[in-house]
Write an enzyme that holds these catalytic residues in place. Structure first.
Site, PDB file in Angstrom:
ATOM      1  N   ILE A  15      -3.150  -0.453 -11.251  1.00  0.00           N
ATOM      2  CA  ILE A  15      -3.628   0.657 -10.628  1.00  0.00           C
ATOM      3  C   ILE A  15      -1.439   1.381 -10.500  1.00  0.00           C
ATOM      4  O   ILE A  15      -1.468   2.755 -10.107  1.00  0.00           O
ATOM      5  CB  ILE A  15      -3.499   0.376  -9.538  1.00  0.00           C
ATOM      6  CG1 ILE A  15      -5.189  -0.513  -9.059  1.00  0.00           C
ATOM      7  CG2 ILE A  15      -3.454   1.843  -8.254  1.00  0.00           C
ATOM      8  CD1 ILE A  15      -6.379   0.746  -9.879  1.00  0.00           C
ATOM      9  N   GLU A  16      -0.780   0.239 -10.542  1.00  0.00           N
ATOM     10  CA  GLU A  16       0.167   0.747 -10.489  1.00  0.00           C
ATOM     11  C   GLU A  16       0.569   1.676 -12.101  1.00  0.00           C
ATOM     12  O   GLU A  16       1.166   2.390 -11.810  1.00  0.00           O
ATOM     13  CB  GLU A  16       1.530  -0.563 -10.386  1.00  0.00           C
ATOM     14  CG  GLU A  16       1.711  -1.162  -9.128  1.00  0.00           C
ATOM     15  CD  GLU A  16       2.566  -0.316  -7.916  1.00  0.00           C
ATOM     16  OE1 GLU A  16       3.275   0.897  -8.687  1.00  0.00           O
ATOM     17  OE2 GLU A  16       2.021  -0.579  -6.829  1.00  0.00           O
TER      18      GLU A  16
END
Length: 176
Positions: A15-16
């Site tokens: 997600i990052e």
């Protein structure tokens, strides 16, 4: 694993950054775990003219695991730890005080955290569920491999498509 944190938390890097060591944010966070310089240095990463260990998979993963372990020790809750990884400890501390709850889902329903952080934890949880059962979501290739290539586009679509499902049934989903 050696630090005793749930191995599913590696989806946080998906997600990052889409697992990209070249990822760089407007907040000047870098690498697969998107460390800002001060947090990276606090967890032993070298960041100078010659080297930026935030981009090193092994070193930054160890630093991220240590950071997540410390966040869990602070909040005693993996959802709050993930939210603090995204927003910062100070922001989550203020949100806990303002919302008068230590429940991530309760805080997420308030104005005390930004939309990005409100959808951050559900995006990680959705990634875990989809990767463990891609056929349930109409995906027949390994989700993680696909997501590495589509990165931010997938993250945006995932937030929009799945945020309602997780907002309605938070108690049945755990990152470990």
């Amino acid at each position: 694993r050696e630090l005793g944190i749930p191995t599913d938390l590696y989806y946080l890097a998906l997600i990052e950054s889409g697992f990209s060591p070249q990822a760089y944010s407007v907040a000047r966070a870098a690498g697969p775990w998107q460390f800002i310089a001060s947090t990276g240095r606090r967890y032993g990463l070298r960041i100078d003219w010659w080297a930026d260990e935030r981009r090193d998979y092994e070193k930054s993963t160890h630093a991220a695991a240590s950071y997540l372990k410390d966040l869990y020790a602070r909040y005693n809750d993996w959802y709050l730890a993930m939210a603090a990884y995204n927003a910062g400890e100070g922001k989550i501390d203020r949100a806990i005080r303002g919302a008068r709850t230590r429940d991530y889902w309760g805080i997420a329903r308030t104005r005390y955290i930004r939309a990005e952080t409100k959808y951050y934890v559900p995006a990680i949880l959705a990634s875990i569920l989809i990767d463990k059962s891609p056929q349930d979501y109409g995906l027949f290739a390994l989700f993680s491999v696909i997501a590495m290539f589509v990165g931010n586009l997938f993250r945006l679509e995932l937030n929009v498509a799945l945020k309602r499902e997780f907002a309605e049934r938070p108690e049945g989903i755990a990152p470990y």
